[in-house]
Scaffold this active site. Structure first.
Site, PDB file in Angstrom:
ATOM      1  CG  PHE A 135      47.258  39.814  41.796  1.00  0.00           C
ATOM      2  CD1 PHE A 135      48.483  40.433  41.611  1.00  0.00           C
ATOM      3  CD2 PHE A 135      47.174  38.770  42.707  1.00  0.00           C
ATOM      4  CE1 PHE A 135      49.609  40.025  42.334  1.00  0.00           C
ATOM      5  CE2 PHE A 135      48.295  38.354  43.432  1.00  0.00           C
ATOM      6  CZ  PHE A 135      49.512  38.989  43.248  1.00  0.00           C
ATOM      7  CG  ASP A 220      42.656  33.582  39.793  1.00  0.00           C
ATOM      8  OD1 ASP A 220      42.230  33.155  40.887  1.00  0.00           O
ATOM      9  OD2 ASP A 220      43.723  34.210  39.682  1.00  0.00           O
ATOM     10  CE  LYS A 249      43.874  35.635  47.885  1.00  0.00           C
ATOM     11  NZ  LYS A 249      44.850  36.248  48.751  1.00  0.00           N
TER      12      LYS A 249
HETATM   13  N1  PLP Z   1      44.828  34.884  42.054  1.00  0.00           N
HETATM   14  C1  PLP Z   1      44.064  35.739  42.760  1.00  0.00           C
HETATM   15  C2  PLP Z   1      42.723  36.145  42.238  1.00  0.00           C
HETATM   16  C3  PLP Z   1      44.534  36.236  43.981  1.00  0.00           C
HETATM   17  O1  PLP Z   1      43.778  37.097  44.673  1.00  0.00           O
HETATM   18  C4  PLP Z   1      45.795  35.821  44.444  1.00  0.00           C
HETATM   19  C5  PLP Z   1      46.327  36.343  45.710  1.00  0.00           C
HETATM   20  O2  PLP Z   1      45.966  37.382  46.182  1.00  0.00           O
HETATM   21  C6  PLP Z   1      46.542  34.916  43.685  1.00  0.00           C
HETATM   22  C7  PLP Z   1      46.015  34.466  42.493  1.00  0.00           C
HETATM   23  C8  PLP Z   1      47.878  34.417  44.150  1.00  0.00           C
HETATM   24  O3  PLP Z   1      47.708  33.555  45.203  1.00  0.00           O
HETATM   25  P1  PLP Z   1      48.954  33.174  46.151  1.00  0.00           P
HETATM   26  O4  PLP Z   1      49.346  34.421  46.867  1.00  0.00           O
HETATM   27  O5  PLP Z   1      48.418  32.099  47.047  1.00  0.00           O
HETATM   28  O6  PLP Z   1      50.043  32.676  45.247  1.00  0.00           O
END
Ligand code: PLP
Length: 394
Positions: A135, A220, A249
């Site tokens: 994700f 990520d 986050k």
């Molecule tokens: N990447 C990862 C690993 C995530 O867990 C999330 C959100 O849960 C995102 C990207 C997306 O982040 P945002 O909701 O701040 O756009």
């Protein structure tokens, strides 16, 4: 008394299946609803509220900065942005930083950076390999990057340039690599996919492959970074350094922020190629600096290691007790409990009734991700509530 949930139905777009509770305040690992009920918060704004709710450290940094300078744009230099960038670089394996406002925006920027790298060094290669169960965010390109059909199907056709292959399978990455590939993008531990850990040696093998092919490895660490897994960044636990890393986050303890970090050689943007009006604004960066400095000065990652282990051990004991738990997994303060049937929503609601917030990460699994400053006593209390709740399902 205003019924906020009823009122919300009149105005909100129908994007989220919300839990029927209206939260009005928090302190540490606890939140209160508008009826005065108290809950132990093991969701923490989806792995965000690193220092807990209403942290005086963050509140003071934001108060001070709000009275000084909130926003001037990246046409100028500001002190908090430099301070946060310096701290991130000093405590990571990467040398350059770009600030933005969210996780998806950070990942978008990382993919743009990888494409620029491809144009510059790899004969215009542009394709990014990502994996199933991943994700990376909700923008169109990040929906294409995320290896989950449920997020992709409503939005076809998706932007091109992404190839999804099986997670934990190095041969699948090797097979998918062509002269069009500029990067491989992975979460070291998949968060939204259900807290899926990499197989022994997988990340090292991907690192070696990217090195061999001269393509970038993007980690990520939006969910795993800033102490969540018991080291400041998850890559440290696997002995693997990415070329590019994204954060969001927990970085500013709850104030919206995102960041792309890169090794010197991968930092290929030139002026005008990427930007953001709000990105790196003094308010968010002051919150980020205060959060990160507190985590470093107070060795918060040691607490994560200690209480994280207690949480996982406690959950494993519950697995022995209840046959319907099929798996318990995690690292640090990121944990999941998998059931043999789609009962996560019922467990979540029963936990809520008993004063504990947990997250349904899949129909058959819950996820626990409390603030990083959670205490052993609070871990024990969460385990006690979970045990009481699960006994009803036995
Ligand atoms: N990447 C990862 C690993 C995530 O867990 C999330 C959100 O849960 C995102 C990207 C997306 O982040 P945002 O909701 O701040 O756009």
């Amino acid at each position: 008394m205003t019924n906020w949930q009823e009122l919300a139905q009149n105005y909100f777009m129908n994007t989220a299946e919300r839990i029927p509770v209206t939260l009005v305040k928090g302190k540490g690992a606890w939140v209160w609803d508008d009826k005065g009920r108290k809950y132990l918060d093991f969701v923490a704004g989806i792995a965000v509220v690193a220092l807990g709710h209403a942290s005086p450290v963050i509140a003071e940094a934001v108060r001070k900065q709000a009275k000084t300078l909130i926003q001037v744009s990246n046409l100028y230099y500001t002190v908090p942005q430099v301070q946060l960038a310096e701290l991130l670089v000093k405590h990571s394996c990467l040398q350059k930083v770009f600030f933005c406002n969210s996780g998806a925006e950070a990942n978008e920027g990382a993919v743009k950076l990888a494409r620029r790298y491809g144009h510059k060094y790899l004969k215009d290669a542009y394709e990014v390999i990502s994996v199933t169960g991943s994700f990376h965010g909700r923008t169109l390109a990040m929906v294409a990057a995320s290896g989950q059909a449920k997020h992709q199907e409503p939005y076809q056709p998706l932007p091109c340039g992404f190839v999804n292959v099986q997670f934990n399978d190095i041969d699948a990455i090797k097979k998918a690599t062509t002269d069009k590939t500029c990067a491989v993008m992975l979460e070291p531990i998949q968060g939204e996919g259900g807290v899926n850990l990499p197989k022994e040696g997988y990340l090292k093998a991907v690192r070696e492959w990217c090195h061999q092919k001269g393509i970038l490895l993007i980690f990520d660490e939006i969910q795993t970074g800033i102490g969540r897994t018991g080291t400041l960044f998850a890559y440290e636990q696997y002995g693997v350094e990415p070329d590019v890393m994204t954060l969001a986050k927990g970085l500013a303890g709850g104030v919206p922020i995102g960041a792309i970090m890169a090794k010197e050689k991968a930092s290929v943007f030139v002026p005008g190629e990427h930007g953001s009006t709000f990105g790196g604004n003094p308010l968010a960066c002051a919150a980020g600096y205060a959060t990160l400095k507190y985590i470093l000065d107070h060795d918060v990652v040691s607490n994560v290691k200690k209480v994280g282990q207690r949480l996982l051990e406690g959950l494993k004991k519950l697995k022995q007790k209840y046959q319907f738990i099929t798996d318990v997994r995690g690292l640090g303060l990121l944990a999941a409990v998998e059931f043999n049937r789609e009962m996560a929503k019922d467990v979540l609601m029963a936990c809520l009734e008993n004063g504990l917030l947990v997250n349904r990460v899949k129909p058959g699994a819950i996820r626990l991700m409390p603030p990083l400053i959670v205490t052993e006593k609070e871990i024990d209390e969460a385990l006690r509530i979970l045990d009481k709740v699960l006994a009803k399902f036995a």
